[in-house]
Design a protein around this motif. Structure first.
Motif, short mmCIF file in Angstrom:
data_model
loop_
_atom_site.label_atom_id
_atom_site.label_comp_id
_atom_site.label_asym_id
_atom_site.label_seq_id
_atom_site.Cartn_x
_atom_site.Cartn_y
_atom_site.Cartn_z
N VAL A 194 59.48 -55.09 -35.18
CA VAL A 194 59.84 -55.76 -36.43
C VAL A 194 58.66 -56.60 -36.93
O VAL A 194 58.35 -56.61 -38.13
CB VAL A 194 61.09 -56.62 -36.24
N ARG A 195 58.01 -57.32 -36.00
CA ARG A 195 56.86 -58.13 -36.40
C ARG A 195 55.73 -57.24 -36.91
O ARG A 195 55.07 -57.56 -37.91
CB ARG A 195 56.40 -58.96 -35.20
N THR A 196 55.52 -56.11 -36.24
CA THR A 196 54.49 -55.18 -36.70
C THR A 196 54.83 -54.62 -38.08
O THR A 196 53.96 -54.54 -38.96
CB THR A 196 54.34 -54.03 -35.68
N MET A 197 56.10 -54.26 -38.28
CA MET A 197 56.52 -53.73 -39.58
C MET A 197 56.38 -54.79 -40.67
O MET A 197 55.99 -54.47 -41.80
CB MET A 197 57.97 -53.23 -39.50
N THR A 198 56.67 -56.04 -40.33
CA THR A 198 56.53 -57.12 -41.32
C THR A 198 55.08 -57.28 -41.73
O THR A 198 54.77 -57.41 -42.93
CB THR A 198 57.07 -58.43 -40.73
N GLY A 214 59.05 -44.71 -42.77
CA GLY A 214 59.83 -43.55 -42.41
C GLY A 214 60.89 -43.90 -41.39
O GLY A 214 61.03 -45.04 -40.94
N ALA A 215 61.67 -42.91 -40.95
CA ALA A 215 62.75 -43.13 -40.00
C ALA A 215 62.59 -42.33 -38.72
O ALA A 215 63.49 -42.28 -37.90
CB ALA A 215 64.10 -42.77 -40.65
N LEU A 216 61.44 -41.68 -38.52
CA LEU A 216 61.24 -40.85 -37.34
C LEU A 216 60.82 -41.72 -36.16
O LEU A 216 60.08 -42.69 -36.30
CB LEU A 216 60.16 -39.80 -37.61
N ASP A 217 61.30 -41.34 -34.95
CA ASP A 217 60.94 -42.02 -33.70
C ASP A 217 61.21 -43.51 -33.77
O ASP A 217 60.45 -44.34 -33.26
CB ASP A 217 59.46 -41.77 -33.39
N GLN A 218 62.30 -43.89 -34.42
CA GLN A 218 62.68 -45.30 -34.51
C GLN A 218 64.15 -45.44 -34.14
O GLN A 218 64.95 -44.56 -34.42
CB GLN A 218 62.47 -45.83 -35.94
N LEU A 222 66.04 -50.13 -36.58
CA LEU A 222 64.70 -50.19 -37.16
C LEU A 222 64.52 -49.10 -38.21
O LEU A 222 63.75 -49.27 -39.16
CB LEU A 222 63.65 -50.05 -36.06
N ALA A 223 65.20 -47.97 -38.05
CA ALA A 223 65.12 -46.93 -39.07
C ALA A 223 65.71 -47.42 -40.38
O ALA A 223 65.15 -47.18 -41.46
CB ALA A 223 65.84 -45.67 -38.59
N ARG A 224 66.85 -48.12 -40.31
CA ARG A 224 67.43 -48.68 -41.53
C ARG A 224 66.53 -49.74 -42.13
O ARG A 224 66.35 -49.80 -43.35
CB ARG A 224 68.80 -49.27 -41.21
N LEU A 225 65.94 -50.59 -41.27
CA LEU A 225 65.00 -51.60 -41.77
C LEU A 225 63.80 -50.94 -42.42
O LEU A 225 63.34 -51.36 -43.49
CB LEU A 225 64.57 -52.51 -40.63
N GLY A 226 63.28 -49.87 -41.78
CA GLY A 226 62.15 -49.17 -42.36
C GLY A 226 62.49 -48.55 -43.70
O GLY A 226 61.69 -48.59 -44.64
N SER A 227 63.69 -47.98 -43.82
CA SER A 227 64.10 -47.41 -45.10
C SER A 227 64.20 -48.48 -46.18
O SER A 227 63.77 -48.27 -47.32
CB SER A 227 65.45 -46.69 -44.94
#
Length: 458
Positions: A194-198, A214-218, A222-227
């Motif tokens: 999450v910190r890396t994505m932020t 994207g939502a792969l390999d998550q 985290l896939a929902r957060l990434g979307s």
């Protein structure tokens, strides 16, 4: 109190989750510790009672109740059996420990147990030892009855219980420390993506990057957060693109009136002018300034309408006056004539006047720029729409450039000597589409170029 609690509460999600895990573990361990020590206390008490009953059974073998009177027989280990042992016949004391006076607390407690006449145990508080456990055991025969009461010091049992309690508290402390440390470590590792994505989202949003999570390999969360972050990044990129587009359109649209103002000022300053010439210059500058204001209002209103997802622009405009005003205000070369040809003088379009000007103006400016001798502006009503044609007798649009004609920033020949940024046609089409219309190029017209504007009927 609430303010102090909020100040002491952890500010990070990691700290809060660790505190929740620590609190939950502390409550669970408290319940387990209390339950464990309660069970152990009962178990140790049962052990003491079993020991007392066994001793009472051993002493009972030395009590003779076969005759009319109860007799205590002497045995080899009589000194051991007499330790903390009271023997009664009814409520009369036959024998007591040598170390227990008749008026001592233990003897009085034994008297009370003997008076009950049934097996019973009780704990007595004394000075030394502090806690003593007593149990009574009736011995019945055919002719007489006796009661044997034994006692034991509870200090060893209570010491064992205290040791167990201390050990369980130390174990609880170690378990809580391990729980807190492992929870912080686990939550930190779980929140690291999450910190890396932020950090990535912050970096990508600043530059309008095309990269997405994207939502792969998550994991699912985290896939929902990434979307969600991808959606926000798409919106930010769209806003940045619209901002750049609006800036370019303003620059493109304001260039012509600014040029008129600069030219008029240079002409007015070249030599002394009469009052009439000065007033004419002022009038031209005022018209150019008003045109700039209208352009800004039109573009900003369109940007605001697009932000609010408006599908139509309000207003109804008489087409002929707008087309004539555009033709008259455009400074065409002397060899180029502008003709306005409208079948119906009362033709109405379902757009605001300023918006109609902004749609037709780029087409008319380009036609005058490339025409050899004539530009024709015609308007007529079709089924459910108003069509405006802007035709010139210039070289026309190169076939190879036809597909890129409405791409922002694209020009067929950047070195043709004409001042332009390639934004006029894309702007005209976008404004027309914003009100349900269209701007297109007539590829079948070969003698020059023809652009068509289709707008809703007013």
């Amino acid at each position: 109190m609430n303010r102090l609690a909020r100040r002491l509460a952890p500010r990070t999600l990691r700290g809060r989750l660790s505190l929740v895990a620590l609190t939950t573990a502390a409550l669970l361990m408290t319940v387990l510790t209390v339950a464990f020590n309660t069970v152990m206390d009962r178990h140790l008490q049962h052990q003491a009672d079993d020991e007392l009953r066994n001793r009472a059974a051993a002493v009972a073998t030395t009590v003779d109740t076969s005759g009319p009177r109860v007799r205590v027989l002497e045995t080899v280990n009589d000194s051991l059996l007499d330790t903390n042992v009271w023997i009664y016949t009814g409520t009369r004391l036959l024998e007591k420990p040598p170390s227990a006076p008749a008026d001592s607390a233990l003897t009085q407690a034994a008297d009370r147990l003997a008076a009950r006449g049934r097996p019973v145990c009780a704990t007595v508080h004394t000075d030394n030892p502090r806690f003593v456990r007593l149990c009574s055991q009736p011995v019945s025969r055919l002719r007489s009855t006796a009661t044997v009461i034994t006692a034991v010091d509870l200090a060893p049992y209570r010491n064992s219980a205290g040791t167990l309690l201390s050990g369980s508290l130390v174990l609880d402390a170690v378990m809580l420390a391990c729980t807190y440390a492992l929870t912080r470590l686990a939550v930190g590792r779980a929140l690291r993506p999450v910190r890396t994505m932020t950090d990535q989202a912050t970096q990508w949003s600043a530059v309008g990057s095309d990269q997405r999570f994207g939502a792969l390999d998550q994991p699912a969360e985290l896939a929902r957060l990434g979307s969600s972050l991808d959606t926000l990044l798409d919106r930010i990129r769209t806003v940045l693109r619209h901002e750049q587009q609006l800036t370019g359109e303003l620059s493109h649209e304001l260039r012509t009136p600014l040029t008129r103002i600069v030219v008029e000022l240079d002409w007015w300053q070249a030599r002394p002018r009469t009052a009439a010439e000065t007033r004419a210059t002022h009038r031209v500058i005022a018209e150019a300034a008003q045109s700039m204001r209208t352009m800004c209002d039109t573009l900003l209103d369109d940007a605001r309408d697009r932000a609010q997802s408006a599908s139509t622009a309000p207003g109804t405009t008489s087409v002929v006056p707008v087309l004539r005003r555009l033709a008259e205000s455009l400074h065409a070369p002397e060899h180029v004539k502008i003709l306005v040809d409208v079948e119906d003088p009362g033709l109405q379009a379902g757009v605001a006047p300023a918006l109609l000007e902004r749609i037709v103006s780029p087409l008319l400016t380009n036609a005058v720029r490339y025409a050899h001798s004539a530009v024709t502006v015609s308007a007529r009503q079709l089924n459910g729409s108003v069509r405006i044609d802007v035709t010139d007798d210039g070289p026309g649009v190169p076939t190879a450039f036809a597909d890129d004609l409405f791409q922002p920033g694209r020009r067929a020949d950047p070195g043709d000597g004409h001042d332009g940024a390639g934004l006029g046609l894309p702007l005209a089409r976008r404004l027309a589409r914003a009100v349900g219309g269209e701007v297109s190029h007539d590829g079948g017209h070969t003698c020059g170029a023809r652009f068509r504007v289709d707008l809703p009927v007013g």
